[in-house]
Scaffold this motif. Structure first.
Motif, PDB file in Angstrom:
ATOM      1  N   LYS A 102      15.842  12.993   3.665  1.00 14.06           N
ATOM      2  CA  LYS A 102      15.694  11.571   3.957  1.00 14.06           C
ATOM      3  C   LYS A 102      16.333  11.257   5.299  1.00 14.06           C
ATOM      4  O   LYS A 102      17.456  11.696   5.587  1.00 14.06           O
ATOM      5  CB  LYS A 102      16.325  10.715   2.866  1.00 14.06           C
ATOM      6  CG  LYS A 102      16.121   9.210   3.042  1.00 14.06           C
ATOM      7  CD  LYS A 102      16.697   8.449   1.865  1.00 14.06           C
ATOM      8  CE  LYS A 102      16.567   6.933   2.038  1.00 14.06           C
ATOM      9  NZ  LYS A 102      15.166   6.492   2.190  1.00 14.06           N
TER      10      LYS A 102
ATOM     11  N   THR B 146      16.661   7.746   7.797  1.00 18.09           N
ATOM     12  CA  THR B 146      16.394   6.314   7.958  1.00 18.09           C
ATOM     13  C   THR B 146      17.017   5.818   9.249  1.00 18.09           C
ATOM     14  O   THR B 146      18.194   6.080   9.519  1.00 18.09           O
ATOM     15  CB  THR B 146      16.968   5.515   6.772  1.00 18.09           C
ATOM     16  OG1 THR B 146      16.405   6.008   5.553  1.00 18.09           O
ATOM     17  CG2 THR B 146      16.622   4.036   6.915  1.00 18.09           C
TER      18      THR B 146
ATOM     19  N   HIS C 253      15.054  -1.652   9.416  1.00 18.45           N
ATOM     20  CA  HIS C 253      15.115  -0.193   9.338  1.00 18.45           C
ATOM     21  C   HIS C 253      13.742   0.390   9.013  1.00 18.45           C
ATOM     22  O   HIS C 253      12.871  -0.302   8.478  1.00 18.45           O
ATOM     23  CB  HIS C 253      16.137   0.250   8.292  1.00 18.45           C
ATOM     24  CG  HIS C 253      15.737  -0.052   6.872  1.00 18.45           C
ATOM     25  ND1 HIS C 253      15.986  -1.279   6.273  1.00 18.45           N
ATOM     26  CD2 HIS C 253      15.097   0.705   5.941  1.00 18.45           C
ATOM     27  CE1 HIS C 253      15.524  -1.262   5.041  1.00 18.45           C
ATOM     28  NE2 HIS C 253      14.983  -0.073   4.814  1.00 18.45           N
TER      29      HIS C 253
ATOM     30  N   ASP D  11      11.924   4.337   7.595  1.00 24.96           N
ATOM     31  CA  ASP D  11      12.127   5.700   7.114  1.00 24.96           C
ATOM     32  C   ASP D  11      11.228   6.648   7.895  1.00 24.96           C
ATOM     33  O   ASP D  11      10.031   6.380   8.062  1.00 24.96           O
ATOM     34  CB  ASP D  11      11.793   5.807   5.622  1.00 24.96           C
ATOM     35  CG  ASP D  11      12.806   5.089   4.754  1.00 24.96           C
ATOM     36  OD1 ASP D  11      13.992   5.081   5.115  1.00 24.96           O
ATOM     37  OD2 ASP D  11      12.407   4.521   3.715  1.00 24.96           O
TER      38      ASP D  11
END
Length: 326
Positions: A255, A257, A265, A267
């Motif tokens: 992950k 971000t 934000h 991803d």
């Protein structure tokens, strides 16, 4: 099919074999251990594998590549013998204990027309390509990479024995284990640093239990943290002029971000396989089967930068190994 042998009978060797076999491109053919019974026990589940305790007999087998997962201090001599035998050497990180050893192995590999590859799994992750591509439009202001996990060998150390991972004779310690991943994260994304430093909590034999380091890139710095006597749950961060990229780890990244300064934000598109050794195995297959010297040279440049940093950091911290030049 790539016929390969294995030196070392630890958990990491078992995991590498499982992942290699899952690609259906690797076949385990030989296992070496100084104790024949141990080699036989380890090879037993694999019908295609023979067990050896005789070093020269093992090297004489019809193998394309040999995976080396012995204690750190043994990597150089074993890899040298493998390369001189005309076989590709896949060496568990860290490949060597001194940059001069790496230079020598690379020379031998070139002369014998075989590949020297380091099994430092995160440098093969596609996630770093996605992260690097995203960061191209950003000005880097700094980063923090950490990897600290309580070692299964800590009870033995606390009981008064000296496991290989904490031995200066075997080139152990946090920096030479989990710290390699933090260094590879930095070098893979930003290249070689101009200057490095490291401070550590150390045993009487100088081996580090944990430590903080930094890599100076001139216009920004990268901090690293590695530990074997504790566990860290810290995220990893890359700071830019537009915001901060938060990674769940510096290895096997699943992950990523990015947090903009205005609070919004996004991803990043990260698709990591569940098997954290798969991407490196696929890379080894590609390089060996295709003879991809360009990719191999790129990986070599990263390895040279990482191993120089490891050595320089040890000198700053006063971490000394028996294998160090006098």
């Amino acid at each position: 099919m790539i016929r390969f042998g294995v030196i070392g009978s630890s958990f990491i060797s078992q995991k590498f074999i499982e992942t290699a076999h899952s690609t259906q491109k690797f076949q385990l053919s030989a296992v070496f251990s100084r104790q024949l019974e141990r080699a036989q026990e380890f090879a037993a589940p694999f019908q295609s594998a023979q067990a050896f305790a005789d070093w020269q007999e093992f090297l004489a087998q019809d193998l394309d590549a040999i995976y080396i997962a012995s204690p750190n201090a043994l990597h150089y001599e074993q890899a040298k013998a493998v390369l001189l035998a005309g076989k590709h050497a896949i060496v568990e990180k860290p490949m060597v204990c001194h940059p001069d050893q790496l230079a020598e192995l690379l020379r031998i590999a070139k002369e014998n027309k075989v590949f020297l590859l380091e099994a430092a799994r995160n440098t093969y992750e596609a996630a770093f390509e996605s992260i690097g591509s995203f960061l191209r439009n950003h000005t880097i202001l700094g980063a923090q990479f950490s990897y600290a996990k309580y070692s299964s060998k800590m009870p033995e150390l606390l009981a008064g024995t000296e496991p290989n991972i904490f031995s200066e004779k075997m080139a152990g310690g946090a920096l030479m284990d989990l710290g390699v991943y933090a260094l590879y994260a930095s070098v893979t994304l930003f290249g070689p640093a101009q200057k490095v430093a490291y401070q550590a909590q150390q045993l009487p034999n100088t081996v580090d239990l944990n430590g903080f380091g930094y890599l100076d890139y001139g216009h920004f710095q990268v901090g690293i943290f590695a530990g074997k006597n504790l566990t860290s749950t810290l995220v990893n961060e890359i700071y830019t002029d537009k915001g901060t990229l938060v990674l769940d780890s510096c290895q096997h990244i699943q992950k990523a971000t990015f947090y903009y300064h205005d609070g919004s934000h996004i991803d990043l598109d990260i698709h990591a396989p569940s098997d954290n050794m798969l991407e490196e195995c696929l890379s080894f297959i590609h390089i060996i089967e295709k003879g991809d010297q360009v990719l191999a040279d790129s990986l070599t440049q990263r390895a040279e930068a990482v191993h120089q940093a490891l050595y320089d950091m040890r000198q700053v911290a006063g971490i000394h190994f028996s294998s160090d030049p006098i």
